[in-house]
Design a protein around this motif. Structure first.
Motif, PDB file in Angstrom:
ATOM      1  N   PRO A 115      -3.819  40.630  53.474  1.00 55.14           N
ATOM      2  CA  PRO A 115      -2.483  41.087  53.063  1.00 55.14           C
ATOM      3  C   PRO A 115      -2.548  42.111  51.938  1.00 55.14           C
ATOM      4  N   VAL A 116      -1.700  43.131  52.045  1.00 59.43           N
ATOM      5  CA  VAL A 116      -1.513  44.100  50.968  1.00 59.43           C
ATOM      6  C   VAL A 116      -0.041  44.089  50.579  1.00 59.43           C
ATOM      7  N   GLU A 117       0.271  44.640  49.425  1.00 59.19           N
ATOM      8  CA  GLU A 117       1.568  44.409  48.810  1.00 59.19           C
ATOM      9  C   GLU A 117       2.678  45.342  49.276  1.00 59.19           C
ATOM     10  N   ASP A 118       2.386  46.271  50.172  1.00 59.51           N
ATOM     11  CA  ASP A 118       3.451  47.124  50.683  1.00 59.51           C
ATOM     12  C   ASP A 118       3.067  47.635  52.064  1.00 59.51           C
ATOM     13  N   ILE A 119       4.061  48.115  52.800  1.00 58.45           N
ATOM     14  CA  ILE A 119       3.846  48.504  54.195  1.00 58.45           C
ATOM     15  C   ILE A 119       3.526  49.983  54.360  1.00 58.45           C
ATOM     16  N   TRP A 120       3.702  50.792  53.308  1.00 55.48           N
ATOM     17  CA  TRP A 120       3.595  52.244  53.465  1.00 55.48           C
ATOM     18  C   TRP A 120       2.153  52.707  53.244  1.00 55.48           C
ATOM     19  N   ALA A 121       1.291  52.343  54.189  1.00 56.81           N
ATOM     20  CA  ALA A 121      -0.137  52.576  54.046  1.00 56.81           C
ATOM     21  C   ALA A 121      -0.494  54.053  53.979  1.00 56.81           C
ATOM     22  N   ARG A 122       0.320  54.918  54.561  1.00 61.51           N
ATOM     23  CA  ARG A 122       0.093  56.360  54.467  1.00 61.51           C
ATOM     24  C   ARG A 122      -0.012  56.806  53.014  1.00 61.51           C
ATOM     25  N   ASP A 123       0.849  56.251  52.173  1.00 57.88           N
ATOM     26  CA  ASP A 123       0.979  56.773  50.816  1.00 57.88           C
ATOM     27  C   ASP A 123      -0.132  56.319  49.889  1.00 57.88           C
ATOM     28  N   PHE A 124      -0.631  55.089  50.052  1.00 54.25           N
ATOM     29  CA  PHE A 124      -1.670  54.614  49.141  1.00 54.25           C
ATOM     30  C   PHE A 124      -3.060  54.622  49.758  1.00 54.25           C
ATOM     31  N   GLY A 125      -3.171  55.032  51.031  1.00 51.57           N
ATOM     32  CA  GLY A 125      -4.478  55.193  51.652  1.00 51.57           C
ATOM     33  C   GLY A 125      -5.043  56.579  51.409  1.00 51.57           C
ATOM     34  N   THR A 126      -6.091  56.912  52.136  1.00 53.76           N
ATOM     35  CA  THR A 126      -6.688  58.238  51.983  1.00 53.76           C
ATOM     36  C   THR A 126      -5.860  59.288  52.708  1.00 53.76           C
ATOM     37  N   SER A 127      -5.859  60.482  52.166  1.00 51.00           N
ATOM     38  CA  SER A 127      -5.254  61.633  52.832  1.00 51.00           C
ATOM     39  C   SER A 127      -6.346  62.373  53.597  1.00 51.00           C
ATOM     40  N   ASN A 128      -6.052  62.781  54.829  1.00 54.77           N
ATOM     41  CA  ASN A 128      -6.949  63.528  55.704  1.00 54.77           C
ATOM     42  C   ASN A 128      -8.070  62.623  56.227  1.00 54.77           C
ATOM     43  N   ALA A 129      -7.975  62.299  57.510  1.00 57.46           N
ATOM     44  CA  ALA A 129      -8.948  61.391  58.116  1.00 57.46           C
ATOM     45  C   ALA A 129     -10.332  62.016  58.237  1.00 57.46           C
ATOM     46  N   ARG A 186      -7.833  62.316  39.749  1.00 58.34           N
ATOM     47  CA  ARG A 186      -6.741  61.792  38.932  1.00 58.34           C
ATOM     48  C   ARG A 186      -5.384  62.358  39.349  1.00 58.34           C
ATOM     49  N   LEU A 187      -5.367  63.306  40.287  1.00 57.60           N
ATOM     50  CA  LEU A 187      -4.119  63.938  40.682  1.00 57.60           C
ATOM     51  C   LEU A 187      -3.178  62.936  41.336  1.00 57.60           C
ATOM     52  N   LEU A 188      -1.931  62.964  40.913  1.00 60.77           N
ATOM     53  CA  LEU A 188      -0.903  62.088  41.456  1.00 60.77           C
ATOM     54  C   LEU A 188      -0.328  62.688  42.736  1.00 60.77           C
ATOM     55  N   ASN A 189      -0.342  61.912  43.810  1.00 56.88           N
ATOM     56  CA  ASN A 189       0.275  62.361  45.052  1.00 56.88           C
ATOM     57  C   ASN A 189       0.281  61.209  46.043  1.00 56.88           C
ATOM     58  N   ASP A 190       1.315  61.145  46.863  1.00 58.54           N
ATOM     59  CA  ASP A 190       1.372  60.171  47.947  1.00 58.54           C
ATOM     60  C   ASP A 190       0.849  60.815  49.226  1.00 58.54           C
ATOM     61  N   GLY A 191       0.280  59.991  50.108  1.00 61.42           N
ATOM     62  CA  GLY A 191      -0.208  60.514  51.374  1.00 61.42           C
ATOM     63  C   GLY A 191       0.878  61.170  52.204  1.00 61.42           C
ATOM     64  N   GLY A 192       2.123  60.713  52.045  1.00 65.60           N
ATOM     65  CA  GLY A 192       3.236  61.325  52.761  1.00 65.60           C
ATOM     66  C   GLY A 192       3.559  62.718  52.283  1.00 65.60           C
ATOM     67  N   ASN A 193       3.006  63.097  51.156  1.00 66.46           N
ATOM     68  CA  ASN A 193       3.220  64.446  50.631  1.00 66.46           C
ATOM     69  C   ASN A 193       1.962  65.294  50.772  1.00 66.46           C
ATOM     70  N   TYR A 194       1.168  65.002  51.799  1.00 65.90           N
ATOM     71  CA  TYR A 194      -0.008  65.808  52.113  1.00 65.90           C
ATOM     72  C   TYR A 194      -0.039  65.962  53.628  1.00 65.90           C
ATOM     73  N   VAL A 195       0.431  67.102  54.113  1.00 69.08           N
ATOM     74  CA  VAL A 195       0.536  67.348  55.553  1.00 69.08           C
ATOM     75  C   VAL A 195      -0.416  68.486  55.897  1.00 69.08           C
ATOM     76  N   ASP A 196      -1.387  68.226  56.768  1.00 64.54           N
ATOM     77  CA  ASP A 196      -2.398  69.242  57.048  1.00 64.54           C
ATOM     78  C   ASP A 196      -2.737  69.281  58.527  1.00 64.54           C
ATOM     79  N   ASP A 197      -3.401  70.364  58.926  1.00 64.20           N
ATOM     80  CA  ASP A 197      -3.727  70.558  60.342  1.00 64.20           C
ATOM     81  C   ASP A 197      -5.200  70.334  60.640  1.00 64.20           C
ATOM     82  N   TYR A 198      -5.976  69.858  59.663  1.00 67.64           N
ATOM     83  CA  TYR A 198      -7.410  69.619  59.819  1.00 67.64           C
ATOM     84  C   TYR A 198      -8.177  70.911  60.108  1.00 67.64           C
ATOM     85  N   ALA A 199      -7.532  72.031  59.892  1.00 68.67           N
ATOM     86  CA  ALA A 199      -8.195  73.322  60.076  1.00 68.67           C
ATOM     87  C   ALA A 199      -8.042  74.178  58.825  1.00 68.67           C
ATOM     88  N   GLY A 200      -7.701  73.544  57.709  1.00 66.78           N
ATOM     89  CA  GLY A 200      -7.650  74.256  56.440  1.00 66.78           C
ATOM     90  C   GLY A 200      -6.278  74.547  55.899  1.00 66.78           C
TER      91      GLY A 200
END
Length: 350
Positions: free
Chosen positions: A94-108, A153-167
């Protein structure tokens, strides 16, 4: 976890990197991690059943399409997920919130942990401490599995990082305010951390709260963006396009219908995601596109399919979109060896 690594993970020192062997980033089935609500959490009590129902159906569609999914659950909900999806797709963690996009890694493909922001937990007194506590579960899980990821240390949520995996990357200007940065310095730091080549900063369509870019647009392939239509706000639509064309030269931009519905917002700090087809989950071979039970659904599926060679998978989302997210917001994506390591770790736990 050793002390040096805990300092690296807990303090988010710039330049830290999680130890691990080199990771094979070749495309294959994407691993999607969903985090189920914890039974008895008063915040989600009124919508607990709706979230579980959505995650089960979403999980079914992920598996049927050919990607992989594991739902992190407490012991209360685990039997329902196991019955619906099978034991290999459920882990009691169990984790404490459902919005895994935001606290997980950005860019697979080139994963980086940004520091989850206080806004993701509603801000307020102790907001950043709450956000750090939520993210610590994902960081510890990544450490246990031996994943390779960068930290900063940069503050950002995963939902605020949208990329195309091509740069190409799009981030809202909330990132600049959170980190007290100008655009030039922000671009330099993001490039250093992520390998991005061109970055567009946009204004979010709703100021205050999360201000996530993934409520405004989505890459559905390299150099191909879909963006919300704003027929009632042509000035914003023009400014958005200007920011995108300036920051992402050569990227193709396509408006999609946006039957936005804010009539049943669950928490007015976060707004609604109802009618936002741009909050789609994109994997190497598929676009999981939210559907809202409205007339525009089928047309947008057809439109998006004409713009990408990836298979478009409709995902019913009307039961959760009023919470402020859904298909993309709940999904932590992993790829290649990182996906294999995490899947093996979760599936081999006692």
């Amino acid at each position: 976890m050793d002390v040096a690594r805990w300092l690296c993970l807990g303090l988010f020192l710039a330049g830290c990197e999680m130890a691990g062997d080199a990771v094979d980033m070749s495309a294959g089935p994407e691993l999607i991690i969903l985090a189920a609500p914890i039974a008895g959490d008063p915040y989600y009590a009124d919508v607990y059943a709706d979230i579980v129902e959505f995650q089960i159906e979403f999980g079914r569609r992920i598996i049927s399409a050919g990607d992989d999914v594991i739902i992190l659950s407490d012991e209360t909900a685990a039997p329902a997920f196991i019955e619906a999806l099978g034991p290999s797709h459920v882990a009691v963690y169990p984790v404490e919130d459902i919005w895994a996009r935001d606290f997980g890694t950005s860019n697979a493909a080139s994963p980086v942990f940004f520091r989850y922001t206080a806004a993701g937990q509603g801000s307020g007194p102790g907001g950043q401490a709450d956000a750090d506590a939520v993210q610590s579960a994902a960081i510890e899980l990544a450490d246990q599995a031996g994943l390779t990821a960068a930290f900063g240390r940069l503050l950002n949520d995963g939902g605020n990082y949208v990329d195309d995996y091509a740069g190409s990357v799009v981030i809202s200007r909330k990132f600049l305010r959170d980190n007290d940065l100008g655009e030039s310095e922000a671009r330099r730091l993001i490039r250093e951390r992520t390998g991005a080549r061109q970055i567009a900063f946009i204004e979010a369509d709703e100021q205050g709260g999360l201000e996530h870019a993934d409520g405004v647009l989505a890459f559905i392939g390299p150099g191909t963006l879909i963006v919300n239509a704003y027929p009632d706000d042509p000035d914003y639509a023009a400014a958005l396009r200007a920011d995108l064309e300036s920051g992402l030269p050569g990227v193709s931009i396509h408006e999609v219908p946006t039957p936005y519905d804010a009539s049943a917002v669950y928490d007015d700090r976060f707004g609604s995601a109802c009618g936002l087809y741009t909050n789609a989950l994109v994997t190497p071979n598929r676009v999981y596109l939210p559907q809202f039970g409205v007339a525009e659904d089928a047309d947008v599926v057809n439109q998006v399919q004409t713009l990408t060679d990836r298979e478009v998978i409709p995902v019913p989302s009307s039961g959760v979109c009023h919470l402020g997210g859904g298909v993309r917001c709940m999904s932590w994506q992993l790829r290649g060896e990182n996906a294999a390591r995490l899947a093996a770790h979760l599936r081999n736990r006692p």
